[in-house]
Scaffold this motif. Structure first.
Motif, short mmCIF file in Angstrom:
data_model
loop_
_atom_site.label_atom_id
_atom_site.label_comp_id
_atom_site.label_asym_id
_atom_site.label_seq_id
_atom_site.Cartn_x
_atom_site.Cartn_y
_atom_site.Cartn_z
N VAL A 150 -42.27 14.63 -37.44
CA VAL A 150 -41.51 15.44 -36.48
C VAL A 150 -40.85 16.61 -37.20
N ALA A 151 -40.68 17.72 -36.47
CA ALA A 151 -39.91 18.83 -37.03
C ALA A 151 -38.44 18.53 -36.80
N HIS A 152 -37.64 18.64 -37.84
CA HIS A 152 -36.22 18.29 -37.79
C HIS A 152 -35.40 19.54 -38.11
N LEU A 153 -34.67 20.04 -37.09
CA LEU A 153 -33.84 21.25 -37.30
C LEU A 153 -32.38 20.83 -37.42
N TYR A 154 -31.71 21.39 -38.43
CA TYR A 154 -30.34 20.99 -38.72
C TYR A 154 -29.35 22.01 -38.16
N TYR A 155 -28.33 21.52 -37.45
CA TYR A 155 -27.21 22.35 -37.00
C TYR A 155 -25.95 21.72 -37.58
N SER A 156 -25.04 22.58 -38.09
CA SER A 156 -23.85 22.01 -38.72
C SER A 156 -22.74 23.05 -38.78
N ASN A 157 -21.48 22.58 -38.85
CA ASN A 157 -20.38 23.50 -39.17
C ASN A 157 -19.66 23.01 -40.41
N GLY A 158 -20.32 22.16 -41.17
CA GLY A 158 -19.72 21.62 -42.40
C GLY A 158 -19.26 20.19 -42.21
N GLU A 159 -18.56 19.93 -41.09
CA GLU A 159 -18.06 18.57 -40.87
C GLU A 159 -18.85 17.85 -39.78
#
Lengths: 242, 169
Positions: free
Chosen positions: A164-173
């Motif tokens: 699967v394609a795994h896209l990461y979203y984050s703001n650090g925490e």
């Protein structure tokens, strides 16, 4: 010695013990009846030995061999059983709870690392989509940020039976995963919380999409953002060319 | 002594299976039909395979297999509620082949005379005259004293001679 026909039989068969033989032989010399019996029994024995033996059917030996190895016979029902289990597994892997659990596990796995294991680093959805398209995955219109979480990068992850394609979203925490899931996924409507994460599976523009986060708000915000991005994207596509 | 390097299965194949036809010969004479004889042989080899560790290498394996064959046969009788042993040894047993059959001179009349014997005598005669087992081996196969073996063989042969030659047994 008087006539003893059973002893004559034993004598013919060589089964009379040695001590009695001279006595019986002396009797045979003087008794025509017992001599005739001995002769007749020898002749009968010879004829019986020459009797053609009954022969079994050609398959008897194979039948006997097969019965000696029950393990080989077990295969006759083990095979359908194994095939049934495989079919069940193939069916189960498309079931939403199964897929959701796998996505949740992979979300924890990637964000649990000290450094995100992204293969492409970018906050630009176009750049990430192009990288994925270069690896054979068509990507629906995706937002660059949602609910304060920004796109960071992406990679391919391997689930039990698919990539699967795994896209990461984050703001650090706080973290959120967007998965593009090929293959069958049934019953997309349910909300699930496998392994303590919030998971939503949606169908977006022909692609199965999974959203995973530790917080429900993140998932809902991303879902809304994804819908508006898609709507915008569709509006762009629908707009007649200038 | 066991041949070195052979597995249990290989030893069974090499030592027991070559006697399949001999066992069938006895089974056929016992049951007088091929279907029952084949079932009897199959069950015999299955039991022999399971009990093969109890066989003493170097002894007469054909006699050992016949012991199992006879046990399978008597077990089947026991399940059916009868026994091949019920024939009185002192009686003449059921009528054997008619005198006119004795006029034939080929193997057919001989086989018919053998088949006409009560099973208890027939088995003893087959083990001795067809399978060539010794009285001691036959005693072990049938689980009877040697004197009984002698008596049954004598009786069986006498009945056959009477059937073949019209002589009084």
């Amino acid at each position: 010695m008087s006539c003893n026909p059973e002893r004559v039989t034993a004598y013919v068969d060589g089964a009379l013990d040695g001590a009695h033989c001279p006595e019986l032989e002396a009797h045979l010399a003087s008794c025509p009846d017992c001599r005739a019996q001995a002769e007749a029994e020898r002749e009968l024995r010879a004829r019986l030995k020459a009797l053609p033996p009954p022969t079994p059917g050609p398959e008897l030996e194979a039948r006997v061999r097969a019965s000696l190895h029950p393990r080989r016979r077990k295969a006759s029902w083990l095979l359908p059983l194994a095939a049934g289990l495989v079919a069940l597994l193939l069916w189960a892997r498309g079931a939403t709870p199964f897929v959701a659990w796998e996505l949740s596990r992979d979300h924890d796995h990637c964000f649990g690392k000290r450094r995100l294991p992204a293969e492409v680093w970018s906050s630009d959805p176009i750049h990430v989509a192009q990288w994925l398209a270069g690896h054979g995955t068509s990507v629906p219109a995706i937002p660059d940020a949602a609910g304060g979480l920004e796109l960071v990068g992406a990679r391919y992850c391997v689930l039990l039976d698919r990539r699967v394609a795994h896209l990461y979203y984050s703001n650090g925490e706080r973290h959120l995963s967007l998965f593009l899931v090929p293959g069958p996924v049934r019953d997309l409507s349910r909300e699930m919380r496998p392994r303590g994460n919030y998971v939503r599976l949606l169908r977006v523009g022909g692609t199965n999409v999974g959203i995973v986060s530790e917080e429900e708000d993140n998932v809902e915000a991303f879902k809304r953002s994804l819908s508006s991005t898609i709507a915008w994207d569709l509006a762009m596509v629908d707009r007649p060319a200038p | 002594m066991r041949p070195a390097g052979l597995s249990r299965d290989q030893r069974f194949e090499a030592e027991a299976l070559p006697h399949l036809k001999a066992l069938y010969g006895t089974a056929y004479r016992m049951t007088r039909n091929s279907h029952d004889a084949e079932d009897l042989v199959q069950e015999t080899f299955l039991r022999a395979y399971r009990a093969f560790d109890g066989y003493t290498p170097g002894t007469n394996i054909r006699a050992w297999l016949h012991t199992i064959l006879y046990r399978v046969r008597t077990d089947a009788f026991r399940r059916a509620g009868r026994s091949p042993q019920t024939v009185e040894l002192d009686s003449d047993g059921p009528a054997v082949a008619a005198p006119q059959d004795a006029l034939a001179s080929g193997g057919e009349d001989l086989a018919r005379a053998l088949d006409g014997l009560p099973e208890v005598f027939r088995t003893a005669v087959v083990l001795r005259d067809v399978q060539d087992l010794t009285y001691e081996e036959i005693a072990r196969v049938l689980g009877v004293p040697i004197g009984t073996v002698m008596s049954r063989i004598h009786r069986g042969r006498a009945l056959m001679r009477a059937a073949l030659g019209g002589r009084k047994p």
